[in-house]
Write a protein that holds these residues in place. Structure first.
Motif, PDB file in Angstrom:
ATOM      1  N   LEU A  54      83.874-120.839 -17.316  1.00  0.00           N
ATOM      2  CA  LEU A  54      84.265-122.212 -17.010  1.00  0.00           C
ATOM      3  C   LEU A  54      83.909-122.565 -15.567  1.00  0.00           C
ATOM      4  CD1 LEU A  54      85.720-124.755 -18.012  1.00  0.00           C
ATOM      5  CD2 LEU A  54      87.841-123.761 -17.176  1.00  0.00           C
ATOM      6  N   HIS A  55      84.150-121.650 -14.643  1.00  0.00           N
ATOM      7  CA  HIS A  55      83.806-121.873 -13.233  1.00  0.00           C
ATOM      8  C   HIS A  55      82.302-122.072 -13.067  1.00  0.00           C
ATOM      9  CE1 HIS A  55      83.900-121.445  -8.903  1.00  0.00           C
ATOM     10  NE2 HIS A  55      82.989-120.487  -8.987  1.00  0.00           N
ATOM     11  N   ALA A  56      81.503-121.232 -13.712  1.00  0.00           N
ATOM     12  CA  ALA A  56      80.046-121.358 -13.610  1.00  0.00           C
ATOM     13  C   ALA A  56      79.574-122.686 -14.196  1.00  0.00           C
ATOM     14  CB  ALA A  56      79.373-120.185 -14.318  1.00  0.00           C
ATOM     15  N   GLY A  57      80.166-123.111 -15.306  1.00  0.00           N
ATOM     16  CA  GLY A  57      79.786-124.386 -15.912  1.00  0.00           C
ATOM     17  C   GLY A  57      80.100-125.574 -15.017  1.00  0.00           C
ATOM     18  N   VAL A  58      81.264-125.575 -14.394  1.00  0.00           N
ATOM     19  CA  VAL A  58      81.639-126.670 -13.505  1.00  0.00           C
ATOM     20  C   VAL A  58      80.725-126.709 -12.285  1.00  0.00           C
ATOM     21  CG1 VAL A  58      83.474-127.477 -11.958  1.00  0.00           C
ATOM     22  CG2 VAL A  58      84.027-126.809 -14.284  1.00  0.00           C
ATOM     23  N   ARG A  59      80.408-125.543 -11.705  1.00  0.00           N
ATOM     24  CA  ARG A  59      79.497-125.512 -10.557  1.00  0.00           C
ATOM     25  C   ARG A  59      78.121-126.047 -10.928  1.00  0.00           C
ATOM     26  NH1 ARG A  59      79.770-120.692  -6.424  1.00  0.00           N
ATOM     27  NH2 ARG A  59      77.841-121.761  -5.966  1.00  0.00           N
ATOM     28  N   CYS A  60      77.638-125.693 -12.106  1.00  0.00           N
ATOM     29  CA  CYS A  60      76.324-126.164 -12.557  1.00  0.00           C
ATOM     30  C   CYS A  60      76.326-127.686 -12.712  1.00  0.00           C
ATOM     31  CB  CYS A  60      75.959-125.482 -13.868  1.00  0.00           C
ATOM     32  SG  CYS A  60      74.349-125.949 -14.511  1.00  0.00           S
ATOM     33  N   LEU A  61      77.381-128.233 -13.304  1.00  0.00           N
ATOM     34  CA  LEU A  61      77.459-129.684 -13.474  1.00  0.00           C
ATOM     35  C   LEU A  61      77.535-130.400 -12.128  1.00  0.00           C
ATOM     36  CD1 LEU A  61      79.894-129.973 -16.511  1.00  0.00           C
ATOM     37  CD2 LEU A  61      77.458-130.496 -16.465  1.00  0.00           C
ATOM     38  N   LEU A  62      78.313-129.866 -11.199  1.00  0.00           N
ATOM     39  CA  LEU A  62      78.414-130.495  -9.885  1.00  0.00           C
ATOM     40  C   LEU A  62      77.099-130.420  -9.125  1.00  0.00           C
ATOM     41  CD1 LEU A  62      81.972-129.355  -8.762  1.00  0.00           C
ATOM     42  CD2 LEU A  62      81.246-131.628  -9.500  1.00  0.00           C
ATOM     43  N   ARG A  63      76.378-129.318  -9.263  1.00  0.00           N
ATOM     44  CA  ARG A  63      75.087-129.175  -8.585  1.00  0.00           C
ATOM     45  C   ARG A  63      74.089-130.186  -9.141  1.00  0.00           C
ATOM     46  NH1 ARG A  63      73.691-123.848  -9.557  1.00  0.00           N
ATOM     47  NH2 ARG A  63      75.145-123.258  -7.935  1.00  0.00           N
ATOM     48  N   ARG A  64      74.064-130.362 -10.459  1.00  0.00           N
ATOM     49  CA  ARG A  64      73.153-131.357 -11.063  1.00  0.00           C
ATOM     50  C   ARG A  64      73.487-132.760 -10.588  1.00  0.00           C
ATOM     51  NH1 ARG A  64      72.683-129.931 -17.450  1.00  0.00           N
ATOM     52  NH2 ARG A  64      71.550-127.978 -17.231  1.00  0.00           N
ATOM     53  N   ARG A  65      74.776-133.064 -10.522  1.00  0.00           N
ATOM     54  CA  ARG A  65      75.199-134.395 -10.097  1.00  0.00           C
ATOM     55  C   ARG A  65      74.785-134.653  -8.655  1.00  0.00           C
ATOM     56  NH1 ARG A  65      81.443-136.305  -9.643  1.00  0.00           N
ATOM     57  NH2 ARG A  65      81.033-138.392  -8.934  1.00  0.00           N
TER      58      ARG A  65
END
Length: 174
Positions: A54-65
């Motif tokens: 879950l942490h990795a997924g949230v970081r990936c989404l924030l980086r894309r944004r």
């Protein structure tokens, strides 16, 4: 007839069997401790793996944004395809610096109760120090200290501190 050795061995065996089959005692499930511990450890590892995913997924989404926001902006910070957004205004130039004086304990008159020390660095003035007196209020500071004070932005927008550090009087003459 049974020998005393056989009688003793039989009693110990019966006691062990009675403990294992006794479901009413306080330690009735103690024989299954290893199985329970394995289930608990497996549950904790699964929860840890889920939290890391879950942490990795949230970081990936924030980086894309963040990357999309950077790509959609021009040099001045306004969106390139959005004419409704105003361009960022240039920050105002710093106010003119007060005149430079050479401090002497007998000849230099500065305002304030602590006229013998700089309110920014809290060091006492020495004879021959370069001092700047604010034109609006007369408070004096080391030249280097007041230059830094007036040049440092107070916010991300780049606005400067155009005031006296002691009394907040405007830095520009009235």
């Amino acid at each position: 007839m049974a020998t005393p050795e056989h009688a003793h061995a039989g009693r110990g065996n019966a006691t062990a069997t009675a403990i294992a089959t006794n479901r009413w005692g306080p330690y009735s499930g103690a024989g299954d401790f290893a199985g329970n511990m394995a289930i608990i450890l497996a549950s904790l590892l699964a929860a840890l793996a889920l939290a890391l995913a879950l942490h990795a997924g949230v970081r990936c989404l924030l980086r894309r944004r963040r990357q999309r926001q950077r790509q959609g902006r021009g040099v001045d910070g306004a969106a390139e395809g959005d004419p409704e957004k105003p361009a960022v205004a240039e920050p105002a130039p710093p106010p003119p610096l007060p005149p430079l004086l050479v401090y002497s304990a007998s000849g230099t008159r500065l305002a304030g109760a602590a006229a013998h020390e700089c309110a920014i660095c809290l060091a006492e003035f020495a004879d021959g120090d370069a001092v700047r007196a604010m034109p609006a209020c007369g408070h004096g500071f080391h030249a280097r200290c007041i230059e830094r004070w007036l040049a440092v932005p107070t916010s991300a927008a780049g606005s400067r501190r155009p005031s006296c550090p002691t009394c907040r009087a405007p830095a520009a003459p009235p």
